[in-house]
Each structure stands twice: as C-alpha cells, then as structure tokens.
Design a protein around this motif. Structure first.
Motif, mmCIF file in Angstrom:
data_model
loop_
_atom_site.group_PDB
_atom_site.id
_atom_site.type_symbol
_atom_site.label_atom_id
_atom_site.label_comp_id
_atom_site.label_asym_id
_atom_site.label_seq_id
_atom_site.Cartn_x
_atom_site.Cartn_y
_atom_site.Cartn_z
ATOM 1 N N PRO A 22 0.815 -1.105 -0.038
ATOM 2 C CA PRO A 22 0.106 0.067 0.055
ATOM 3 C C PRO A 22 0.788 1.484 -0.021
ATOM 4 N N SER A 23 1.898 1.214 0.825
ATOM 5 C CA SER A 23 2.794 2.585 0.813
ATOM 6 C C SER A 23 3.503 2.573 -0.565
ATOM 7 N N VAL A 32 7.054 9.822 -5.864
ATOM 8 C CA VAL A 32 8.054 9.599 -4.923
ATOM 9 C C VAL A 32 8.441 8.138 -4.659
ATOM 10 N N GLU A 33 9.633 8.015 -4.201
ATOM 11 C CA GLU A 33 10.021 6.684 -3.985
ATOM 12 C C GLU A 33 9.393 6.072 -2.694
ATOM 13 N N PRO A 34 9.029 4.681 -2.813
ATOM 14 C CA PRO A 34 8.369 4.311 -1.399
ATOM 15 C C PRO A 34 9.260 4.723 -0.197
ATOM 16 N N PRO A 35 8.648 4.700 0.815
ATOM 17 C CA PRO A 35 9.549 5.201 2.005
ATOM 18 C C PRO A 35 10.173 4.262 2.928
ATOM 19 N N GLY A 36 10.393 3.060 2.555
ATOM 20 C CA GLY A 36 11.120 1.948 3.207
ATOM 21 C C GLY A 36 10.227 1.162 4.257
ATOM 22 N N GLU A 37 11.033 0.761 5.343
ATOM 23 C CA GLU A 37 10.299 0.118 6.368
ATOM 24 C C GLU A 37 9.447 0.973 7.343
ATOM 25 N N VAL A 92 6.777 -1.896 8.230
ATOM 26 C CA VAL A 92 6.425 -2.769 7.519
ATOM 27 C C VAL A 92 7.097 -4.281 8.175
ATOM 28 N N GLY A 93 6.100 -5.258 8.081
ATOM 29 C CA GLY A 93 6.249 -6.551 8.953
ATOM 30 C C GLY A 93 5.708 -6.496 10.175
ATOM 31 N N ASP A 94 5.399 -5.503 10.759
ATOM 32 C CA ASP A 94 4.893 -5.684 12.166
ATOM 33 C C ASP A 94 3.245 -6.065 12.145
ATOM 34 N N ALA A 95 3.067 -6.481 13.139
ATOM 35 C CA ALA A 95 1.592 -6.772 13.519
ATOM 36 C C ALA A 95 1.120 -5.821 14.360
#
Length: 268
Positions: A22-23, A32-37, A92-95
C-alpha cells in the motif's frame, strides 16, 4: 433536529500485518520513492481499510450503517481535520492493532443549519504498547445539501514560503487515492453527483490527501514529525492549481486559487 442521545458505540479492534505494497502504491501516486520500512505519518490511511459489501452502501457511496456512523437521517459527511501523535512509527512487517473508539460528539449551529461534530480516536498498538494515536474530526449534516458555490477560480495562487509544493489534482489522481483508501464517496469521482446533489463546484479533492501533501514538505526536507494537527477550511476541486506551503517553524497550509486557504496545519 439532530439527536444522538444514547449513541455510544463500543470500541473496536483490528490487527493487521503492515505490508509494503500500500505505501509503495501511495508513493507511486505521489511520484516519490517508496518510504522503506517505516511508514511516514498519516500513511496509515492506506492500511486497516474497511471493505463493505456493495449492498451496504448508500446513495452517496458511503456505508448506510456503521459502528461509528451517527444514526441521523439523510446523513452527509465532511472531513474536518484531526490530530496525530507518534511515539514510534508503524513499520513494514509488524503486526499492529488499531483500536477505534468514539471520543466526543457535539451538535453546533452553522450557516446551513445544525451540524454534528464527531471525533473518533484511533490508537495503534504494537506488542500491546501504544505507538501512535490519531483523532479524526468529522462533520455530519442531515437533509439537503447547501446550494452550489459561486464561480470556481482556476488561477494559480502565488505563494511565497520556505517550502512549497505546487499541485494540480486531476480526476485520475482522485480516482487512484479513492482506490488506495477504499473510499467510495461519490464527491471524489462522480462530477454530476458532486455538483448537482452535494452542491460542490466540482470533484472534491480528499481532505486526507491534502493533509498528506502538507506533510510531504517536512518529510522531503528530512525532518521527523512526531505531532501534527490539521484543519480543513474550504474544499479544493479537481483541476484547481494549489500549493502546499510551509516552513521549518512548524506551520503548513494548502493555498488554493482566489486567495483561499483550504487547510491549515502545524507539526512538531
């Protein structure tokens, strides 16, 4: 007369593993570039989406009923603003668990009649610890829409500020943002409905999109935003040139044609 006495919805919790897609999609829409984690502030709006069945939608595209939708007839909804406090970013990856609760309601008298102001609080938790709190201010009217505004200006505003971002949203961008946020409100994609039923001067640019564009200024300057407050003052319409303006001292705004300040915001 608006009466919501006895309306006290119970809090609701949902848990989602934060996905990068989604990001990345929002970043593509913004060029723009994706923001990362770490998700930038407000980018949680492309997560935790509600996906009602088609049969559950009303004539405006919004759900007819919902836990945090006030029980008033012929309900019309406006996004008025909000606040965000970030202790730790969503990653990203966190619940992450989002707890939603009704924070306050107030009936006020406006130029077009009674309005119900509703504040809904969203608390984000990771491993049981609070990492961010967002409050959304929503305004509801009951009954017919206001008359259509006067002539809409398309003259580019002249803005001088340390930070500026010139924008001109078209129906394609509005469609993409509606899709990213699963927002079926017809004022953003159905021009006949927006003008003839809701009384707008054209397709309405999403208030959340304007807020995200405000925050692009400190984000692109490399500043970390921990607190944000914003207020939507006037609508911006598709094809109107506008400017997101701001400065390192924490002031942000959306400046629209005709000397109109459509949104004000502060950050820290």
């Amino acid at each position: 007369m608006i009466d919501v006495a006895g309306w006290a919805p119970e809090p609701q919790e949902t848990t989602e593993v934060i996905d990068a897609a989604p990001s990345a999609a929002l970043a593509g829409m913004l060029d723009v570039e994706p923001p990362g984690e770490e998700l930038p502030p407000l980018w949680q709006w492309v997560h935790f989406l509600e996906r009602p069945a088609q049969r559950e939608l009303g004539p405006d595209g919004h759900p007819r009923e919902g836990r945090f939708l006030p029980p008033i007839p012929e309900r019309r909804r406006m996004f008025a603003g909000g606040r965000l406090r970030v202790h730790q970013p969503l990653r990203v990856g966190d619940a992450v668990t989002k707890r939603v609760e009704l924070a306050s309601t107030a009936v006020k008298q406006g130029r077009s009649g009674e309005m119900l102001f509703v504040t809904v609080r969203h608390t984000f938790l990771r491993d049981g610890a609070e990492i961010a709190v967002e409050e959304q201010d929503l305004v509801y009217r009951s009954g017919d829409a206001a008359s259509r505004p006067g002539e809409v200006s398309f003259e580019a505003p002249q803005v001088k500020a340390p930070w500026t971002l010139e924008m001109n949203t078209d129906p394609v961008m509005l469609f993409r943002f509606s899709a990213l946020t699963y927002n079926a409100h017809r004022i953003h994609y159905d021009e006949a409905y927006a003008t003839e039923v809701e009384g707008h001067g054209g397709l309405v640019v999403h208030g959340p999109l304007l807020a995200i564009l405000c925050l692009e200024l400190p984000r692109r300057a490399g500043l970390e935003v921990r607190e944000l407050s914003f207020r939507a003052r006037r609508p911006v319409y598709a094809r109107q040139p506008f400017v997101a303006a701001g400065s390192p001292d924490g002031a942000l705004s959306i400046e629209a044609p005709g000397g109109v300040t459509a949104m004000t915001a502060t950050f820290a």
